[in-house]
Design an enzyme around this catalytic site. Structure first.
Site, PDB file in Angstrom:
ATOM      1  N   ASP A  61       9.531   6.233  -9.393  1.00  0.00           N
ATOM      2  CA  ASP A  61       9.332   6.616 -10.789  1.00  0.00           C
ATOM      3  C   ASP A  61      10.312   5.947 -11.734  1.00  0.00           C
ATOM      4  O   ASP A  61      10.239   6.141 -12.931  1.00  0.00           O
ATOM      5  CB  ASP A  61       9.394   8.143 -10.951  1.00  0.00           C
ATOM      6  N   ASP A  89      14.952   6.993  -8.795  1.00  0.00           N
ATOM      7  CA  ASP A  89      14.858   6.007  -7.726  1.00  0.00           C
ATOM      8  C   ASP A  89      15.450   4.654  -8.103  1.00  0.00           C
ATOM      9  O   ASP A  89      15.207   3.660  -7.410  1.00  0.00           O
ATOM     10  CB  ASP A  89      13.390   5.814  -7.328  1.00  0.00           C
ATOM     11  N   ASP A 136       7.878   6.218  -3.193  1.00  0.00           N
ATOM     12  CA  ASP A 136       8.413   7.551  -3.436  1.00  0.00           C
ATOM     13  C   ASP A 136       7.210   8.499  -3.505  1.00  0.00           C
ATOM     14  O   ASP A 136       6.077   8.059  -3.711  1.00  0.00           O
ATOM     15  CB  ASP A 136       9.185   7.556  -4.754  1.00  0.00           C
ATOM     16  N   CYS A 145       8.055 -31.750 -20.010  1.00  0.00           N
ATOM     17  CA  CYS A 145       8.888 -31.989 -21.192  1.00  0.00           C
ATOM     18  C   CYS A 145       9.823 -30.808 -21.439  1.00  0.00           C
ATOM     19  O   CYS A 145      10.971 -30.980 -21.852  1.00  0.00           O
ATOM     20  CB  CYS A 145       8.017 -32.211 -22.426  1.00  0.00           C
ATOM     21  N   CYS A 159       3.820 -29.932 -22.962  1.00  0.00           N
ATOM     22  CA  CYS A 159       4.009 -30.548 -21.656  1.00  0.00           C
ATOM     23  C   CYS A 159       5.067 -29.769 -20.890  1.00  0.00           C
ATOM     24  O   CYS A 159       6.197 -29.616 -21.365  1.00  0.00           O
ATOM     25  CB  CYS A 159       4.436 -32.003 -21.845  1.00  0.00           C
TER      26      CYS A 159
END
Length: 683
Positions: free
Chosen positions: A580, A584, A391, A14, A11
């Protein structure tokens, strides 16, 4: 910090209650419950306090340190038995009908047995919660409504409500289990052993016991246990578990391999480059396990909404039961019945389950496609992204440069220009530097630089045999006052200077990725503005932007320049930046949502990015945004549908039109539809 498995946690609300209860306890410094993986991460003084707090909220939840993936499936199978028994007794009672009324003992015996078989768990939870002063949940609502129905001799309806509520819970558990399995399937990529080579012998050890620099042997059919570089042999590896790529990849000596890949053919030996805790597979497991702990706005809204919604409906039911008889002199029984109907209708199951389930499914499905999203909150950010900045090198292009032209000046030969550049760049990991070193080959012998300095976004300065070699872009030549007549040569040019004298330049070319143009086109179709942000030259940036259909670009930027551009874009809309993940890192962190492209083996990309695209495909950026938007549509469809149907039936129940059977439709029926709608995300 300790991590526990919460067995039988089925749940979502819960899970929230357990987390809140733990945070109130003395000695508990941190607590987070991850409903998707049934895990509890807690910083507490002792385990006993943790178990006691969990049991106070949910007596049926067991706190365990070891998880059996089949427990949930077994629990679902066991649920069928009481449902079948209760269902058969219920049908028998309906078929016997009037004949039972003549024998009250048989009538009560039959229906009460069916009622208790179906609802004993609900009754127990309601009693436990009532003893702790917690009454506003679905268990309390079901108990009061059905006991009230029994009290006014509406036996079939009482059994029907409890039985169908149990059936609804069963299907909810199936849905949650399926969503969890989509996420936990990723956890199966964790290797269980490594073949460590020690003094010529191969010993099977735990991956955690292998050190950097050790040699491990990976046989055909085995999963690679740690990140490393192949030092012997060649093979084909299946990377689908990591990147979602369906086509196996060929690797050989010198190739990098990552933990989680499967060796399909040859025997290979691998030199380990990262400890297991920092390996690719460990990073993936950590991301997947923690992702759903970061809640989206819609999830937080539903949690707050349920706190006020249920008590409000209980108050309304109380007024319906009492005020009309008192004010109008009507009999109590029909109004009490209407109040009981309202209690059943008011159960918030459809909301508290389907909303988090939608996000679990979205994160799990994305991970299966090779896109790791670090939390449900980032699904929301992707959904509202208006500007996508890329980039260039390594993101839109392959980042695999090759030397296409060498031009010498001032008496230097082409071979000298290439050699000097290669010697200066030998210690750099920049893709352009590696292409120059590879073009020159292994002929540098002992000519290692005596000193080396890398200037970010410009180039390098190295000293070799007492000579200062400068290798970099046109801006570096101007900055150091090296006179040259070749400023704009077209393409990416690397200029070379020796002791202040210009030696010439090298032109390198980078290939655009196959799916880059499609990525740009699809982003525009989604209504996103596409921008390219690069440190490369104006000429190269213009050429790549034109080829890909990018209308706006910013070139010749240092890392801080990229951050400034993105900060400016953020004033115009929600910005995602894809890079990348290494050079960056600052701009990825600055964006509203940072996307690391192919950054699986990079610490920077995993730590800084909000989304990691593991197979380096820019086309997965628009796909992720589109999927996030689909997730949002389903979330708000479920919220709107549940509130509309429940509101309609509450209105009918208030005036006495709706019966218990309509109430079951308003609760269990709506919940099932909402859950099935959420599960569409897994397809």
């Amino acid at each position: 910090m300790r991590k526990y498995r919460l067995k039988n946690l089925d749940c979502a609300s819960c899970a929230v209650k357990i987390e809140e209860e733990l945070k109130k306890q003395d000695g508990v410094r941190f607590a987070m419950v991850n409903f998707a993986t049934s895990e509890l991460v807690v910083d507490a003084e002792n385990r006993e306090k943790v178990v006691e707090a969990v049991k106070r909220v949910e007596p049926d939840v067991d706190v365990e340190e070891v998880w059996d993936d089949h427990d949930h499936e077994g629990a679902n199978a066991r649920e069928i038995v009481p449902i079948l028994i209760s269902g058969l007794l219920f049908v028998a009672g309906l078929l016997l009908g009037e004949s039972l009324h003549s024998t009250p003992v048989l009538e009560y015996g039959l229906f009460l047995t069916a009622y208790l078989v179906a609802g004993w768990r609900v009754l127990r939870k309601a009693a436990g919660n009532l003893a702790r002063g917690k009454v506003f949940d679905e268990n309390f609502l079901m108990t009061i409504a059905t006991l009230g129905a029994i009290a006014i001799h509406e036996m079939p309806e009482a059994v029907g409500v409890m039985l169908f509520f149990r059936v609804g819970e069963f299907f909810q558990d199936l849905a949650v289990g399926r969503s969890r399995r989509s996420i936990k399937a990723l956890l199966e990529i964790k290797p269980t052993y490594a073949n460590l080579k020690v003094n010529g012998e191969v010993v099977r050890v735990r991956p955690e016991d292998v050190s950097v620099g050790d040699i491990i042997v990976v046989k055909p059919g085995e999963r690679i246990p740690l990140d490393g570089v192949i030092v012997k042999g060649s093979t084909v590896v299946d990377t689908s578990a990591l990147t979602g790529e369906s086509v196996p990849r060929s690797v050989e000596e010198g190739s990098e391999v990552l933990s989680g890949m499967v060796n399909l053919s040859g025997l290979i030996e691998v030199r380990v480059t990262r400890p297991f805790r920092d390996s690719a597979v460990s990073k993936i497991l950590q991301l997947v396990e923690e992702a759903s702990g970061r809640k989206a706005k819609a999830e937080r809204f539903i949690t707050r909404f349920a706190r006020y919604y249920t008590p409000a409906v209980i108050a309304l039911a109380g007024m319906v039961a009492v005020l009309p008889p008192v004010l109008m002199g009507s009999p109590f029984e029909p109004w009490i019945y209407r109040a009981l109907v309202l209690l059943v209708i008011s159960c918030p199951c459809a909301l508290v389950l389907s909303v988090p389930l939608s996000y679990f499914a979205s994160i799990g499905r994305s991970a299966r496609d090779g896109v790791l999203i670090k939390g449900a909150n980032f699904v929301d950010v992707l959904n509202s992204t208006e500007i996508v900045a890329f980039d260039k090198t390594g993101t839109l292009t392959k980042g695999k440069f090759s030397v296409s032209k060498i031009v010498s000046k001032n008496g230097f030969s082409e071979n000298e220009v290439l050699m000097l550049a290669a010697i200066a760049e030998v210690n750099s990991n920049h893709p352009i530097a590696r292409s120059i070193v590879e073009a020159f080959g292994g002929r540098m012998e002992a000519m290692e630089p005596e000193s080396y300095r890398e200037i970010s976004g410009r180039g390098v300065i190295a000293k070799v045999d007492g000579k200062e070699i400068v290798v970099g872009n046109d801006a570096l030549m101007h900055e150091l006052g090296i006179e040259h007549d070749s400023c704009d040569v077209g393409g990416t040019a690397v200029h070379v200077g020796v002791d202040g004298r210009y030696a010439g330049y090298i032109v390198v070319e980078d290939e655009v990725k196959e799916d880059a143009e499609r990525a740009v086109r699809e982003l525009k179709e989604l209504g996103c503005r596409v921008v390219m942000v690069t440190g490369d030259s104006e000429e190269v940036a213009r050429r790549v932007a034109k080829r890909l259909g990018i209308d706006e670009y910013h070139a010749e930027l240092l890392p801080e320049g990229k951050v400034s551009v993105v900060e400016g874009l953020k004033r115009e809309g929600r910005v995602a930046f894809a890079g990348d993940g290494i050079n960056d890192a600052p701009v990825i962190a600055a964006a509203d949502v940072g996307i690391a492209m192919g950054g699986l083996g990079s610490d920077a990309s995993i730590d800084v990015a909000d989304v990691v695209i593991m197979d380096d495909m820019p086309s997965k950026v628009p796909r992720s945004i589109a999927f996030a938007r689909r997730t949002q549509r389903i979330v708000w469809q479920n919220i709107g549908f549940a509130l509309a149907v429940k509101g309609f039936f509450i209105a009918l129940g208030s005036v006495g039109i709706a019966t218990m059977w309509e109430a079951v439709i308003a609760d269990v029926g709506v919940t099932l539809i909402a859950v099935l709608n959420a599960m569409r995300l897994l397809r």
